[in-house]
Scaffold this motif. Structure first.
Motif, PDB file in Angstrom:
ATOM      1  N   GLN A  49       0.837  -1.210   0.000  1.00 23.37           N
ATOM      2  CA  GLN A  49       0.000   0.000   0.000  1.00 23.37           C
ATOM      3  C   GLN A  49       0.870   1.259   0.000  1.00 23.37           C
ATOM      4  OE1 GLN A  49      -3.700  -1.070  -0.733  1.00 23.37           O
ATOM      5  NE2 GLN A  49      -3.168   1.007  -0.338  1.00 23.37           N
ATOM      6  N   ALA A  50       1.969   1.222   0.735  1.00 27.24           N
ATOM      7  CA  ALA A  50       2.873   2.377   0.783  1.00 27.24           C
ATOM      8  C   ALA A  50       3.485   2.640  -0.593  1.00 27.24           C
ATOM      9  CB  ALA A  50       3.961   2.143   1.826  1.00 27.24           C
ATOM     10  N   LEU A  51       3.817   1.569  -1.319  1.00 25.29           N
ATOM     11  CA  LEU A  51       4.327   1.749  -2.682  1.00 25.29           C
ATOM     12  C   LEU A  51       3.289   2.459  -3.540  1.00 25.29           C
ATOM     13  CD1 LEU A  51       5.937  -1.755  -3.346  1.00 25.29           C
ATOM     14  CD2 LEU A  51       7.167   0.392  -3.011  1.00 25.29           C
ATOM     15  N   LEU A  52       2.052   1.994  -3.463  1.00 26.08           N
ATOM     16  CA  LEU A  52       0.977   2.609  -4.250  1.00 26.08           C
ATOM     17  C   LEU A  52       0.782   4.073  -3.870  1.00 26.08           C
ATOM     18  CD1 LEU A  52      -1.517  -0.375  -4.147  1.00 26.08           C
ATOM     19  CD2 LEU A  52      -0.421   0.556  -6.203  1.00 26.08           C
ATOM     20  N   LYS A  53       0.864   4.357  -2.587  1.00 26.04           N
ATOM     21  CA  LYS A  53       0.705   5.734  -2.113  1.00 26.04           C
ATOM     22  C   LYS A  53       1.788   6.635  -2.704  1.00 26.04           C
ATOM     23  CE  LYS A  53       0.517   8.500   2.049  1.00 26.04           C
ATOM     24  NZ  LYS A  53       0.799   8.560   3.484  1.00 26.04           N
ATOM     25  N   ASP A  54       2.973   6.081  -2.903  1.00 29.06           N
ATOM     26  CA  ASP A  54       4.085   6.834  -3.481  1.00 29.06           C
ATOM     27  C   ASP A  54       4.099   6.774  -5.006  1.00 29.06           C
ATOM     28  OD1 ASP A  54       4.875   7.542  -0.970  1.00 29.06           O
ATOM     29  OD2 ASP A  54       6.733   6.394  -0.968  1.00 29.06           O
ATOM     30  N   LYS A  55       2.976   6.362  -5.587  1.00 29.85           N
ATOM     31  CA  LYS A  55       2.807   6.336  -7.054  1.00 29.85           C
ATOM     32  C   LYS A  55       3.703   5.316  -7.753  1.00 29.85           C
ATOM     33  CE  LYS A  55      -0.039   9.839  -6.839  1.00 29.85           C
ATOM     34  NZ  LYS A  55      -1.237   9.514  -6.128  1.00 29.85           N
ATOM     35  N   ILE A  56       4.055   4.256  -7.035  1.00 30.14           N
ATOM     36  CA  ILE A  56       4.759   3.132  -7.641  1.00 30.14           C
ATOM     37  C   ILE A  56       3.705   2.077  -7.957  1.00 30.14           C
ATOM     38  CG2 ILE A  56       6.463   1.296  -7.288  1.00 30.14           C
ATOM     39  CD1 ILE A  56       7.881   3.270  -5.333  1.00 30.14           C
ATOM     40  N   ARG A  57       3.610   1.713  -9.210  1.00 34.45           N
ATOM     41  CA  ARG A  57       2.596   0.757  -9.646  1.00 34.45           C
ATOM     42  C   ARG A  57       2.928  -0.621  -9.079  1.00 34.45           C
ATOM     43  NH1 ARG A  57       1.535  -1.757 -15.486  1.00 34.45           N
ATOM     44  NH2 ARG A  57      -0.698  -2.122 -15.301  1.00 34.45           N
ATOM     45  N   VAL A  58       1.926  -1.286  -8.514  1.00 37.44           N
ATOM     46  CA  VAL A  58       2.080  -2.652  -8.018  1.00 37.44           C
ATOM     47  C   VAL A  58       1.148  -3.534  -8.843  1.00 37.44           C
ATOM     48  CG1 VAL A  58       1.926  -4.213  -6.039  1.00 37.44           C
ATOM     49  CG2 VAL A  58       2.643  -1.823  -5.696  1.00 37.44           C
ATOM     50  N   VAL A  59       1.723  -4.548  -9.472  1.00 38.54           N
ATOM     51  CA  VAL A  59       0.985  -5.448 -10.350  1.00 38.54           C
ATOM     52  C   VAL A  59       1.000  -6.845  -9.732  1.00 38.54           C
ATOM     53  CG1 VAL A  59       0.899  -6.491 -12.651  1.00 38.54           C
ATOM     54  CG2 VAL A  59       1.671  -4.113 -12.374  1.00 38.54           C
ATOM     55  N   TYR A  60      -0.165  -7.485  -9.702  1.00 42.63           N
ATOM     56  CA  TYR A  60      -0.271  -8.834  -9.145  1.00 42.63           C
ATOM     57  C   TYR A  60      -0.663  -9.800 -10.249  1.00 42.63           C
ATOM     58  CZ  TYR A  60      -1.018 -12.354  -5.561  1.00 42.63           C
ATOM     59  OH  TYR A  60      -0.915 -13.467  -4.764  1.00 42.63           O
ATOM     60  N   VAL A  61       0.121 -10.870 -10.399  1.00 45.12           N
ATOM     61  CA  VAL A  61      -0.169 -11.933 -11.349  1.00 45.12           C
ATOM     62  C   VAL A  61      -0.329 -13.220 -10.539  1.00 45.12           C
ATOM     63  CG1 VAL A  61       0.649 -13.195 -13.381  1.00 45.12           C
ATOM     64  CG2 VAL A  61       1.308 -10.782 -13.061  1.00 45.12           C
ATOM     65  N   PRO A  62      -1.541 -13.778 -10.458  1.00 40.23           N
ATOM     66  CA  PRO A  62      -1.733 -15.010  -9.680  1.00 40.23           C
ATOM     67  C   PRO A  62      -0.936 -16.181 -10.267  1.00 40.23           C
ATOM     68  CG  PRO A  62      -3.842 -13.990 -10.171  1.00 40.23           C
ATOM     69  CD  PRO A  62      -2.807 -13.274 -10.997  1.00 40.23           C
ATOM     70  N   GLY A  63      -0.523 -17.057  -9.384  1.00 39.75           N
ATOM     71  CA  GLY A  63       0.171 -18.281  -9.793  1.00 39.75           C
ATOM     72  C   GLY A  63      -0.679 -19.488  -9.459  1.00 39.75           C
ATOM     73  N   ASN A  64      -0.084 -20.658  -9.508  1.00 45.41           N
ATOM     74  CA  ASN A  64      -0.857 -21.862  -9.227  1.00 45.41           C
ATOM     75  C   ASN A  64      -1.187 -22.031  -7.744  1.00 45.41           C
ATOM     76  OD1 ASN A  64       1.969 -22.433  -8.871  1.00 45.41           O
ATOM     77  ND2 ASN A  64       1.476 -24.616  -8.792  1.00 45.41           N
ATOM     78  N   HIS A  65      -0.464 -21.383  -6.840  1.00 39.50           N
ATOM     79  CA  HIS A  65      -0.762 -21.488  -5.411  1.00 39.50           C
ATOM     80  C   HIS A  65      -1.800 -20.467  -4.951  1.00 39.50           C
ATOM     81  CE1 HIS A  65       2.617 -24.159  -3.808  1.00 39.50           C
ATOM     82  NE2 HIS A  65       2.717 -24.184  -5.133  1.00 39.50           N
ATOM     83  N   ASP A  66      -2.116 -19.491  -5.790  1.00 42.23           N
ATOM     84  CA  ASP A  66      -3.118 -18.484  -5.423  1.00 42.23           C
ATOM     85  C   ASP A  66      -4.111 -18.240  -6.566  1.00 42.23           C
ATOM     86  OD1 ASP A  66      -1.252 -17.195  -7.039  1.00 42.23           O
ATOM     87  OD2 ASP A  66      -0.709 -15.697  -5.553  1.00 42.23           O
ATOM     88  N   MET A  67      -4.340 -19.279  -7.371  1.00 42.12           N
ATOM     89  CA  MET A  67      -5.202 -19.119  -8.538  1.00 42.12           C
ATOM     90  C   MET A  67      -6.672 -18.954  -8.185  1.00 42.12           C
ATOM     91  SD  MET A  67      -5.029 -22.883 -10.211  1.00 42.12           S
ATOM     92  CE  MET A  67      -5.299 -24.343  -9.236  1.00 42.12           C
ATOM     93  N   THR A  68      -7.068 -19.279  -6.958  1.00 37.55           N
ATOM     94  CA  THR A  68      -8.467 -19.079  -6.553  1.00 37.55           C
ATOM     95  C   THR A  68      -8.702 -17.708  -5.931  1.00 37.55           C
ATOM     96  OG1 THR A  68      -8.103 -20.105  -4.392  1.00 37.55           O
ATOM     97  CG2 THR A  68      -8.838 -21.559  -6.194  1.00 37.55           C
ATOM     98  N   LEU A  69      -7.668 -16.904  -5.852  1.00 38.53           N
ATOM     99  CA  LEU A  69      -7.795 -15.548  -5.317  1.00 38.53           C
ATOM    100  C   LEU A  69      -8.615 -14.700  -6.279  1.00 38.53           C
ATOM    101  CD1 LEU A  69      -7.013 -13.305  -3.299  1.00 38.53           C
ATOM    102  CD2 LEU A  69      -4.891 -13.022  -4.598  1.00 38.53           C
ATOM    103  N   SER A  70      -9.781 -14.242  -5.826  1.00 35.63           N
ATOM    104  CA  SER A  70     -10.664 -13.473  -6.709  1.00 35.63           C
ATOM    105  C   SER A  70     -10.174 -12.029  -6.842  1.00 35.63           C
ATOM    106  CB  SER A  70     -12.094 -13.490  -6.175  1.00 35.63           C
ATOM    107  OG  SER A  70     -12.201 -12.691  -5.014  1.00 35.63           O
ATOM    108  N   THR A  71     -10.569 -11.424  -7.938  1.00 38.78           N
ATOM    109  CA  THR A  71     -10.250 -10.023  -8.190  1.00 38.78           C
ATOM    110  C   THR A  71     -10.776  -9.142  -7.068  1.00 38.78           C
ATOM    111  OG1 THR A  71     -10.315 -10.422 -10.566  1.00 38.78           O
ATOM    112  CG2 THR A  71     -10.529  -8.141  -9.861  1.00 38.78           C
ATOM    113  N   ALA A  72     -12.022  -9.388  -6.657  1.00 29.65           N
ATOM    114  CA  ALA A  72     -12.651  -8.573  -5.616  1.00 29.65           C
ATOM    115  C   ALA A  72     -11.929  -8.700  -4.281  1.00 29.65           C
ATOM    116  CB  ALA A  72     -14.119  -8.966  -5.464  1.00 29.65           C
ATOM    117  N   THR A  73     -11.513  -9.911  -3.936  1.00 26.75           N
ATOM    118  CA  THR A  73     -10.815 -10.105  -2.661  1.00 26.75           C
ATOM    119  C   THR A  73      -9.470  -9.411  -2.666  1.00 26.75           C
ATOM    120  OG1 THR A  73     -11.968 -12.183  -2.236  1.00 26.75           O
ATOM    121  CG2 THR A  73      -9.901 -11.839  -1.068  1.00 26.75           C
ATOM    122  N   LEU A  74      -8.716  -9.535  -3.761  1.00 29.29           N
ATOM    123  CA  LEU A  74      -7.426  -8.848  -3.822  1.00 29.29           C
ATOM    124  C   LEU A  74      -7.614  -7.336  -3.795  1.00 29.29           C
ATOM    125  CD1 LEU A  74      -4.394  -8.994  -3.895  1.00 29.29           C
ATOM    126  CD2 LEU A  74      -4.510  -9.246  -6.385  1.00 29.29           C
TER     127      LEU A  74
END
Length: 125
Positions: A84-109
């Motif tokens: 969150q601090a990175l985002l606050k400082d205008k550093i883009r944070v990108v999340y790409v799910p893998g096989n261990h977190d493939m059930t992580l929904s967009t809304a939850t993240l």
């Protein structure tokens, strides 16, 4: 644009069965250093970060995937705060799910790290 890619954090829901515990403070320090140096434009979290697979066979996991990931985030709240601090400082944070977190929904993240960019092949699995 300078991009840093991190992967396979395997953040766990319970420190008693997580291998990440010893590296948590190192990751937070690394993310703080990125913020301080102001030389990185983007951090890509490339899969297997909120881990739903790496547990002993007899570990009692909830069947509710969203609740599980919220608990992982709560157990790793300082890591989530560092993103969150990175985002606050205008550093883009990108999340790409893998096989261990493939059930992580967009809304939850989105609830865990508001403002994070998500890159997915398809909705759901």
């Amino acid at each position: 644009m300078k991009t840093v890619v991190i992967s396979d954090l395997h953040l766990g829901v319970d420190d008693s069965v997580s291998e990440f515990v010893k590296n948590r403070s190192l990751l937070i320090s690394f993310l703080e250093q990125i913020r301080k140096e102001k030389r990185v434009d983007e951090v890509v979290v490339n899969g297997d970060s909120l881990d739903q697979w790496f547990y002993p066979g007899d570990y009692d996991l909830t069947a509710d995937s969203d609740a599980f990931y919220m608990e992982v985030a709560k157990n790793n709240k300082n890591v989530m705060a560092a993103f969150q601090a990175l985002l606050k400082d205008k550093i883009r944070v990108v999340y790409v799910p893998g096989n261990h977190d493939m059930t992580l929904s967009t809304a939850t993240l989105d609830r865990i790290v508001p403002g994070i960019t998500q890159i997915r092949d398809a909705r759901g699995l």
